[in-house]
Design a protein around this motif. Structure first.
Motif, PDB file in Angstrom:
ATOM      1  N   UNK A 129       0.819  -1.218   0.000  1.00 14.18           N
ATOM      2  CA  UNK A 129       0.000   0.000   0.000  1.00 14.18           C
ATOM      3  C   UNK A 129       0.847   1.261   0.000  1.00 14.18           C
ATOM      4  N   UNK A 130       1.924   1.195   0.768  1.00 17.01           N
ATOM      5  CA  UNK A 130       2.782   2.376   0.879  1.00 17.01           C
ATOM      6  C   UNK A 130       3.466   2.706  -0.450  1.00 17.01           C
ATOM      7  N   UNK A 131       3.567   1.717  -1.314  1.00 14.50           N
ATOM      8  CA  UNK A 131       4.291   1.913  -2.575  1.00 14.50           C
ATOM      9  C   UNK A 131       3.342   2.166  -3.749  1.00 14.50           C
ATOM     10  N   UNK A 162       0.829   3.174  -6.561  1.00 13.16           N
ATOM     11  CA  UNK A 162       0.375   4.473  -7.039  1.00 13.16           C
ATOM     12  C   UNK A 162       1.436   5.555  -6.965  1.00 13.16           C
ATOM     13  N   UNK A 163       2.572   5.243  -6.362  1.00  5.24           N
ATOM     14  CA  UNK A 163       3.649   6.238  -6.280  1.00  5.24           C
ATOM     15  C   UNK A 163       4.699   5.977  -7.337  1.00  5.24           C
ATOM     16  N   UNK A 164       5.411   7.050  -7.671  1.00  9.11           N
ATOM     17  CA  UNK A 164       6.586   6.821  -8.491  1.00  9.11           C
ATOM     18  C   UNK A 164       7.722   6.439  -7.535  1.00  9.11           C
ATOM     19  N   UNK A 165       8.725   5.765  -8.100  1.00  8.37           N
ATOM     20  CA  UNK A 165       9.769   5.242  -7.212  1.00  8.37           C
ATOM     21  C   UNK A 165      10.857   6.294  -7.018  1.00  8.37           C
ATOM     22  N   UNK A 166      10.835   6.863  -5.855  1.00 10.78           N
ATOM     23  CA  UNK A 166      11.817   7.889  -5.507  1.00 10.78           C
ATOM     24  C   UNK A 166      12.484   7.475  -4.204  1.00 10.78           C
ATOM     25  N   UNK A 167      13.489   8.234  -3.801  1.00 13.39           N
ATOM     26  CA  UNK A 167      14.140   7.947  -2.517  1.00 13.39           C
ATOM     27  C   UNK A 167      13.110   8.017  -1.391  1.00 13.39           C
ATOM     28  N   UNK A 168      12.177   8.963  -1.541  1.00 12.95           N
ATOM     29  CA  UNK A 168      11.148   9.114  -0.516  1.00 12.95           C
ATOM     30  C   UNK A 168      10.253   7.857  -0.435  1.00 12.95           C
ATOM     31  N   UNK A 169       9.864   7.341  -1.616  1.00 14.20           N
ATOM     32  CA  UNK A 169       9.053   6.114  -1.625  1.00 14.20           C
ATOM     33  C   UNK A 169       9.813   4.974  -0.955  1.00 14.20           C
ATOM     34  N   UNK A 214      12.064   5.147   1.365  1.00 13.35           N
ATOM     35  CA  UNK A 214      12.058   5.340   2.828  1.00 13.35           C
ATOM     36  C   UNK A 214      10.707   4.986   3.430  1.00 13.35           C
ATOM     37  N   UNK A 215       9.652   5.422   2.771  1.00 10.30           N
ATOM     38  CA  UNK A 215       8.298   5.117   3.261  1.00 10.30           C
ATOM     39  C   UNK A 215       8.061   3.605   3.272  1.00 10.30           C
ATOM     40  N   UNK A 216       8.514   2.958   2.198  1.00 12.06           N
ATOM     41  CA  UNK A 216       8.308   1.510   2.102  1.00 12.06           C
ATOM     42  C   UNK A 216       9.047   0.788   3.225  1.00 12.06           C
ATOM     43  N   UNK A 240      14.526  -4.451  -4.444  1.00 11.66           N
ATOM     44  CA  UNK A 240      13.528  -4.643  -5.490  1.00 11.66           C
ATOM     45  C   UNK A 240      13.096  -3.284  -6.058  1.00 11.66           C
ATOM     46  N   UNK A 241      12.844  -2.324  -5.179  1.00 12.16           N
ATOM     47  CA  UNK A 241      12.403  -1.007  -5.658  1.00 12.16           C
ATOM     48  C   UNK A 241      13.469  -0.350  -6.521  1.00 12.16           C
ATOM     49  N   UNK A 242      14.723  -0.512  -6.127  1.00 16.76           N
ATOM     50  CA  UNK A 242      15.792   0.092  -6.946  1.00 16.76           C
ATOM     51  C   UNK A 242      15.876  -0.580  -8.313  1.00 16.76           C
ATOM     52  N   UNK A 243      15.644  -1.893  -8.334  1.00 17.18           N
ATOM     53  CA  UNK A 243      15.621  -2.561  -9.647  1.00 17.18           C
ATOM     54  C   UNK A 243      14.499  -1.981 -10.506  1.00 17.18           C
ATOM     55  N   UNK A 244      13.374  -1.728  -9.881  1.00 16.05           N
ATOM     56  CA  UNK A 244      12.240  -1.168 -10.629  1.00 16.05           C
ATOM     57  C   UNK A 244      12.575   0.230 -11.129  1.00 16.05           C
TER      58      UNK A 244
END
Ligand SMILES: Cc1cc2nc3c(=O)[nH]c(=O)nc-3n(C[C@H](O)[C@H](O)[C@H](O)COP(=O)(O)OP(=O)(O)OC[C@H]3O[C@@H](n4cnc5c(N)ncnc54)[C@H](O)[C@@H]3O)c2cc1C
Ligand code: FES
Ligand code: FES
Lengths: 170, 470
Positions: free
Chosen positions: B234-236, B238-245, B247-249, B281-285
């Motif tokens: 949920x935290x991820x 709908x968001x674009x993948x940024x450093x902030x995302x 951290x939130x994740x 995983x998020x960085x790969x994305x």
């Protein structure tokens, strides 16, 4: 005592065998105690060490984790089946020759299991890469050799045992 | 203390109906045993409480892999060795194939079944994260009938499942709609083989214009049972993948999981590693931000998707002559787009073995040798020969001396390795191909075989591209 149990039939090293044993008796114990095939060893008894490895219907299994009833009708190959004619002057299996020449066996406890795992590996991958050898033998522990000589033995056997003949397909 | 075999009854009725009858007659009295890699270990330690066991091993109704239009169905009695050898699974459910190859050792994989892994319900079960990420359904069966539920509802507590005492796990159904998803799997353990996971994470994600549109995360060893990470997703989403995302994740994950200290690891380590895996995983994305517009479907691909099976097979065989590869490709239809086709081609190729490689090699003419396909050869061979001529156009201009040396090298190579020298010839001059030949003659056979398989992979890719561009 033996007639208390139903008979269980399977083939071991090409020979049909019938045993009378409790169905939950481990294949390992049936091989060693009922059939006197003591080449197959017990190390851990819980699937971790591979010294009880045998082949069942062409797949490598740990015989300490197979209840003998599940071997009913199966084709089993044990280390004794690698060189079936040894007693009548026949040759060792190329893997056994290679272990002998390359120092792949020291105390010998892991060796029957290593040989069976290696036989399985070479059947699937006649020319195994280092990574495939590592994976193929990953379930077999050896406390003596440090493994390097076992790997070298497998490489040597694969190099000699698999002459290539390719019919020209073009 | 060692268990006594005489203290346990074991029967093997050999078919599913008979087992279900038995379970229905005395619910809870009988314990199923499949590959026994859990139960026989308990038996060895004298911990097996079940007195009456019924064997599921080799029951045909439980040992099948079926590729249907929308799903792949896997019987509960399928051992992991079958999973990792299956070309459709390698291509479409690569995370599951990979998880299967990590479970225990080869001897273990020959016996350990998918059903046993799930029903045993260990929080660390290797197949679970992948099944969660692929949105699997489980089908249960009893004499009363069948029911299907999402796999994420199957585990109800530590080593507890939704199975009733008279029920068996029959099959796992996996939707075939993840070809365009980015996929991730990592198991962290003490060694690669024979190690139970300290933490494992699987993920599938659909990213459009850098925004995460769909996401499933499945984790092992972070809770009492394998679990989806809903809050983190949920935290991820709908968001674009940024450093902030990221951290939130990480924060969402740490709030969501409750790993424990045990003999394999400690909770704090598990928490950190789990957060690192999500971040990885998020960085790969992030680095693979997907193409912007979905391109219109390529015409050749669209035609192939709807062609009859033998036409579809012929087209694949022209690109790569390994029949097992070509059939697996055909079984993959429909394929969405060019990128998906190339990815699938690679994955299937990676699941092939030496006989398949050699079959593919044998379909190429020797480098430098000009030999047209016989007029009676099948259409795939005609096409393949035409492509070979284009690919080897560098050799067409070669001097006679180089061609002679190539012929000699080819013969030496075949003598040494037992198969034809192949090289991805596109764009290479005859001299270059000769240099490569001479260098590769110095390799050992295993290395060379792999090199040749990689060359074939490249040739296949080029041919698939040409085929789609035609
Ligand atoms: C040395 C070793 C290494 C291992 N390494 C790993 C590893 O790396 N990763 C991992 O995840 N696991 C590992 N395991 C655990 C084990 O191999 C797996 O969990 C395996 O998948 C269990 O399957 P099985 O068929 O052998 O189960 P069994 O022992 O036959 O059964 C396990 C449980 O499932 C039940 N059951 C089985 N099938 C059904 C069915 N169809 N319906 C209802 N109930 C059923 C049984 O009643 C039992 O409770 C390892 C085990 C050993 C011995
Ligand atoms: S004795 Fe069977 S694996 Fe160790
Ligand atoms: S030779 Fe002694 S354990 Fe391997």
């Amino acid at each position: 005592m033996s007639t208390r149990w139903d008979s269980i039939r399977f083939t071991v090293n090409g020979q049909p065998r019938t045993v009378h044993a409790p169905p939950m008796k481990r294949l390992l114990d049936v091989l060693r105690e009922d059939l006197h095939l003591t080449g197959t060893k017990e190390g851990c008894g819980e699937g971790e060490c591979g010294s009880c490895s045998v082949r069942m219907n062409g797949e490598l299994v740990n015989s300490c984790l197979v209840p003998v009833l599940q071997a009913e009708g199966a084709q089993i190959q044990t280390v004794e089946g690698l060189a079936p004619d040894l007693d009548s002057g026949g040759a060792l299996h190329p893997l056994q020759e290679a272990f002998l020449h390359c120092g792949g066996a020291q105390c010998g406890i892991c060796t029957p299991g290593m040989l069976m795992a290696a036989a399985q590996l070479i059947e699937r991958h006649p020319h195994p890469s280092q990574a495939e050898i590592r994976e193929g033998l990953a379930g077999n522990l050896c406390r003596c050799t440090g493994f390097a000589r076992i790997f070298a033995s497998v490489v040597a056997a694969a190099t000699h045992a698999a002459p290539e003949q390719e019919p020209d397909a073009r | 203390m060692r268990g006594d075999p005489e203290a346990h009854e074991l029967i093997a009725p050999g078919n599913l109906a008979a087992v279900l009858q038995l379970l229905a007659a005395e619910p809870g009295a009988w314990t199923p045993i499949a590959g026994g890699t859990e139960l026989m270990v308990a038996h060895a330690a004298g911990r097996l409480t079940a007195r009456k066991l019924v064997s599921l091993w080799e029951i045909p109704d439980l040992r099948f892999i079926r590729v249907d239009e929308g799903t792949i169905a896997i019987g509960a009695g399928v051992p992991f060795i079958d999973l990792r050898r299956n070309a459709a699974i390698a291509a479409q459910l690569p995370l599951l194939a990979r998880a299967a190859s990590w479970l225990g050792s080869i001897a273990n994989q020959s016996r350990a079944t998918l059903g046993g892994n799930l029903v045993n319900g260990s929080p660390a079960a290797d197949s679970s994260p992948a099944l969660l990420a692929y949105d699997a359904q489980v089908e249960l069966i009893s004499a009363r009938g069948r029911r299907t539920l999402p796999y994420e509802k199957f585990h109800t507590g530590y080593k507890r499942t939704a199975l009733a005492p008279d029920e068996l796990l029959l099959a796992v159904h996996l939707p075939r709609r993840f070809a365009r998803h980015r996929q991730y799997l990592r198991k962290v353990g003490t060694r690669r083989a024979m190690a139970i996971a300290k933490v494992a994470l699987a993920g599938t994600a659909l990213v459009e214009e850098n925004v995460v549109r769909e996401l499933r995360l499945g984790a092992a060893s972070v809770a009492p049972y394998p679990t989806r990470l809903y809050r983190t997703e949920e935290a991820i989403l709908g968001n674009s993948i940024t450093e902030e995302t990221i951290r939130t994740a990480r924060r969402a994950l740490l709030a969501e999981i409750a790993p424990i200290d045990d003999i394999r690891s400690v909770a704090e380590y598990r928490r950190r590693v789990a957060a690192n895996l999500v971040e990885e995983f998020l960085r790969e994305l992030m680095h693979s931000a997907a193409p912007v517009d979905a391109p219109l479907m390529n015409a050749a691909l669209a035609a192939w998707n709807s062609a009859d099976e033998s036409t579809a097979l012929t087209q694949m065989l022209a690109c790569c002559g390994a029949r097992r590869w070509a059939s697996a490709m055909v079984a993959m239809r429909p394929v969405q787009d060019q990128e998906a086709l190339l990815a699938v081609a690679d994955r299937i190729w990676a699941a092939m073995e030496e006989p398949d490689w050699r079959e593919a090699f044998a379909c190429h003419p020797r480098i430098g040798e000009r030999k047209a396909a016989h007029a009676s050869a099948p259409p795939s061979a005609q096409k393949s020969a035409q492509w070979s001529r284009q690919e080897q156009s560098g050799a067409a201009q070669a001097e006679a001396r180089v061609l002679e040396e190539l012929a000699r090298g080819n013969a030496q190579y075949e003598e040494r390795f037992g198969f034809t020298y192949i090289v991805c010839a596109t764009g290479k001059s005859a001299e270059e191909m000769l240099d490569l030949l001479n260098r590769r003659l110095g390799s050992d056979r295993a290395t060379e075989l792999r090199e040749a398989a990689e060359q074939q992979r490249q040739i296949t890719e080029i041919r698939l591209r040409k085929w789609m561009a035609a």
